[in-house]
Design a protein around this motif. Structure first.
Motif, mmCIF file in Angstrom:
data_model
loop_
_atom_site.group_PDB
_atom_site.id
_atom_site.type_symbol
_atom_site.label_atom_id
_atom_site.label_comp_id
_atom_site.label_asym_id
_atom_site.label_seq_id
_atom_site.Cartn_x
_atom_site.Cartn_y
_atom_site.Cartn_z
ATOM 1 N N LEU A 1 3.573 -70.881 48.053
ATOM 2 C CA LEU A 1 3.534 -72.313 48.311
ATOM 3 C C LEU A 1 4.379 -72.707 49.517
ATOM 4 O O LEU A 1 4.042 -73.644 50.245
ATOM 5 N N ARG A 2 5.483 -71.995 49.748
ATOM 6 C CA ARG A 2 6.427 -72.434 50.777
ATOM 7 C C ARG A 2 6.313 -71.684 52.105
ATOM 8 O O ARG A 2 6.712 -72.224 53.139
ATOM 9 N N ALA A 3 5.799 -70.449 52.116
ATOM 10 C CA ALA A 3 5.943 -69.579 53.287
ATOM 11 C C ALA A 3 5.304 -70.151 54.546
ATOM 12 O O ALA A 3 5.974 -70.310 55.579
ATOM 13 N N ALA A 4 4.002 -70.453 54.512
ATOM 14 C CA ALA A 4 3.322 -70.938 55.719
ATOM 15 C C ALA A 4 3.826 -72.313 56.154
ATOM 16 O O ALA A 4 4.086 -72.522 57.347
ATOM 17 N N PRO A 5 3.984 -73.285 55.235
ATOM 18 C CA PRO A 5 4.548 -74.572 55.667
ATOM 19 C C PRO A 5 5.951 -74.443 56.254
ATOM 20 O O PRO A 5 6.294 -75.129 57.221
ATOM 21 N N ARG A 6 6.771 -73.565 55.689
ATOM 22 C CA ARG A 6 8.122 -73.373 56.241
ATOM 23 C C ARG A 6 8.060 -72.790 57.652
ATOM 24 O O ARG A 6 8.785 -73.230 58.553
ATOM 25 N N ASP A 7 7.206 -71.788 57.870
ATOM 26 C CA ASP A 7 7.081 -71.200 59.199
ATOM 27 C C ASP A 7 6.512 -72.204 60.197
ATOM 28 O O ASP A 7 6.872 -72.194 61.383
ATOM 29 N N ALA A 8 5.609 -73.086 59.728
ATOM 30 C CA ALA A 8 5.105 -74.146 60.604
ATOM 31 C C ALA A 8 6.222 -75.131 60.938
ATOM 32 O O ALA A 8 6.317 -75.622 62.070
ATOM 33 N N LEU A 9 7.089 -75.433 59.975
ATOM 34 C CA LEU A 9 8.253 -76.284 60.226
ATOM 35 C C LEU A 9 9.128 -75.689 61.321
ATOM 36 O O LEU A 9 9.585 -76.398 62.234
ATOM 37 N N LEU A 10 9.369 -74.392 61.230
ATOM 38 C CA LEU A 10 10.171 -73.716 62.248
ATOM 39 C C LEU A 10 9.513 -73.799 63.620
ATOM 40 O O LEU A 10 10.160 -74.069 64.628
ATOM 41 N N THR A 11 8.201 -73.571 63.655
ATOM 42 C CA THR A 11 7.467 -73.604 64.924
ATOM 43 C C THR A 11 7.539 -74.974 65.588
ATOM 44 O O THR A 11 7.762 -75.096 66.793
ATOM 45 N N LEU A 12 7.367 -76.035 64.794
ATOM 46 C CA LEU A 12 7.309 -77.383 65.337
ATOM 47 C C LEU A 12 8.684 -77.971 65.640
ATOM 48 O O LEU A 12 8.783 -79.026 66.265
ATOM 49 N N SER A 13 9.732 -77.294 65.195
ATOM 50 C CA SER A 13 11.084 -77.821 65.364
ATOM 51 C C SER A 13 11.805 -77.245 66.573
ATOM 52 O O SER A 13 12.968 -77.590 66.818
ATOM 53 N N VAL A 14 11.147 -76.357 67.339
ATOM 54 C CA VAL A 14 11.835 -75.669 68.427
ATOM 55 C C VAL A 14 10.894 -75.519 69.619
ATOM 56 O O VAL A 14 9.666 -75.510 69.462
ATOM 57 N N ALA A 15 11.468 -75.413 70.816
ATOM 58 C CA ALA A 15 10.665 -75.218 72.026
ATOM 59 C C ALA A 15 10.043 -73.826 72.032
ATOM 60 O O ALA A 15 10.605 -72.884 71.458
ATOM 61 N N PRO A 16 8.865 -73.659 72.670
ATOM 62 C CA PRO A 16 8.203 -72.341 72.689
ATOM 63 C C PRO A 16 9.068 -71.207 73.217
ATOM 64 O O PRO A 16 8.965 -70.079 72.738
ATOM 65 N N ASN A 17 9.946 -71.500 74.205
ATOM 66 C CA ASN A 17 10.765 -70.425 74.768
ATOM 67 C C ASN A 17 11.974 -70.067 73.899
ATOM 68 O O ASN A 17 12.799 -69.253 74.287
ATOM 69 N N GLN A 18 12.075 -70.703 72.713
ATOM 70 C CA GLN A 18 13.145 -70.366 71.769
ATOM 71 C C GLN A 18 12.588 -69.887 70.429
ATOM 72 O O GLN A 18 13.338 -69.745 69.465
ATOM 73 N N ARG A 19 11.291 -69.646 70.374
ATOM 74 C CA ARG A 19 10.685 -69.267 69.094
ATOM 75 C C ARG A 19 11.228 -67.949 68.559
ATOM 76 O O ARG A 19 11.515 -67.821 67.367
ATOM 77 N N GLY A 20 11.341 -66.969 69.426
ATOM 78 C CA GLY A 20 11.863 -65.684 68.976
ATOM 79 C C GLY A 20 13.251 -65.831 68.404
ATOM 80 O O GLY A 20 13.558 -65.299 67.328
ATOM 81 N N LEU A 21 14.123 -66.567 69.097
ATOM 82 C CA LEU A 21 15.485 -66.776 68.612
ATOM 83 C C LEU A 21 15.492 -67.544 67.299
ATOM 84 O O LEU A 21 16.241 -67.207 66.379
ATOM 85 N N ALA A 22 14.646 -68.583 67.194
ATOM 86 C CA ALA A 22 14.614 -69.389 65.969
ATOM 87 C C ALA A 22 14.172 -68.558 64.763
ATOM 88 O O ALA A 22 14.806 -68.589 63.704
#
Length: 398
Positions: free
Chosen positions: A116-137
């Protein structure tokens, strides 16, 4: 790197803290399940393979379901809260199990919560950070997750050392689980552009070509990547003491926690595939060596430390690559597919691994996992794409 990490948004750190506490609860139990099955419930590798494979596979269907609905409803916070709450409340009930079927039911409930939580949580992470910081996030999130996986086994080892039984250790895991529920209430919904949702297609024709190829390669790797519980069972077979099992798993997670952020941040500056390929190659060598390892318990410690480096190199980079391949409004669905593929394939992977272990030899099981990892690394290098820029450009293709 520290300055870059401190500049990450509050949501990244909060989700990392939630994962830290959640994994403290989870990993008080996780490394002890093989011992509980073998010494208390008298179940062997086949039962372990069925439990882990079936629980992960069935729970993974929900990962896609939750990811798709999160994109459609533009709401992710509720899925995250519900998922963590369900897992935390179900895990300690393993202590009440009187057969491996009870353990299966509890593990299934735990995986449903993760679904229930995995994909929405990962989408939250994606939308909360700039593309050039995704790896770090993603690397920071996985590092905090792994730090929790260090704390949990240490607590379990301490309780066992004080004379607590396995069942009593399981019951104590309810304490950090309740703290997780409280922390999730502070998560905020990110702003998302209001776009018309694309129709969902089970054949993935609505997804970019690069993502489809990447998912196929991940499927091959996952087929040889059975449950980590088999590693703990093998360590016990090679002479590792019962109280040392949670400690050696803490070593794995500690190495992954320390090395994860810098390695994942490196993937922001280079082709992410290179880091993943190296990690999968390390995995292939590790698995083959693990099947050949003699009964010398001291050798297990550097081996498991090396496994932690594999996790550090791949966990954040694999997810960041998914985010690179899709637009933000499809992140939930993309991570749903990612989690579905890597989860569903754990069922045949774990069943096959358990069968090879029991009916052939442990070496045959580990050699199969090694071969799958090596083939997947070659396909990622020569089939998915040639350059990092090709991935981003490929994300626009359908």
């Amino acid at each position: 790197m520290i300055r870059d990490a401190l500049s990450l948004p509050r949501t990244i750190w909060l989700l990392g803290l939630v994962s830290l506490v959640n994994d403290s609860a989870s990993d008080m139990i996780y490394p002890l399940v093989p011992l509980y099955l073998a010494s208390v419930l008298m179940a062997g590798p086949k039962a372990l393979g069925l439990i882990e494979g079936l629980a992960e596979a069935l729970g993974s269907v929900l990962k896609l379901f939750a990811g798709v609905l999160a994109d459609r409803l533009r709401r992710m916070r509720g899925w995250v809260i519900a998922g963590y709450a369900l897992s935390g409340l179900v895990r300690p009930l393993i202590a009440l199990s009187t057969s491996w079927l009870g353990v299966l039911a509890c593990r299934f409930g735990d995986r449903v919560g993760k679904g229930l939580r995995a994909a929405p949580r990962d989408a939250l992470l994606t939308l909360s950070v700039a593309p050039n910081q995704r790896g770090l996030a993603f690397g920071l999130h996985r590092a905090m997750d792994n730090l929790g996986a260090v704390i949990g086994p240490l607590i379990a080892a301490g309780l066992l050392g004080l004379g607590f039984s396995l069942r009593e250790v399981f019951f104590w895991a309810i304490v950090p689980a309740l703290l997780v529920v409280v922390l999730t209430l502070f998560i905020h919904e990110p702003e998302r552009a209001t776009l018309k949702a694309k129709p969902f297609r089970w054949d993935l024709s609505d997804q970019p070509r690069a993502l489809r190829r990447y998912l196929l390669v991940l499927a091959l790797f996952t087929l040889g990547n059975s449950s980590n519980m088999f590693l703990l069972l093998r360590a016990r077979e090679l002479g590792l003491g019962e109280a040392q099992v949670p400690l050696i798993w803490a070593l794995v997670c500690g190495v992954a926690a320390l090395a994860g952020p810098p390695l994942s941040a490196l993937s922001d500056r280079i082709d992410r595939r290179r880091l993943i390929i190296v990690g999968w190659a390390v995995y292939a060598v590790f698995y083959l060596a693990f099947g050949l390892l003699p009964a010398q318990p001291w050798l297990l410690w550097p081996m498991f430390a090396g496994y932690g480096l594999f996790l550090a190199a791949t966990e954040g980079a694999e997810k960041a690559l998914v985010a690179d391949l899709v637009p933000g409004d499809q992140a939930g669905t993309a991570f749903g597919w990612y989690n579905l593929v890597t989860g569903v394939l754990l069922l045949p992977a774990s069943l096959l691994f358990g069968w090879l272990w029991s009916d052939v030899t442990p070496l045959a099981a580990f050699a199969f996992g090694s071969a799958c990892a090596l083939c997947a690394a070659l396909l990622l290098a020569f089939w998915v794409g040639a350059q990092r820029g090709a991935f981003v450009e490929g994300a626009a293709e359908t």
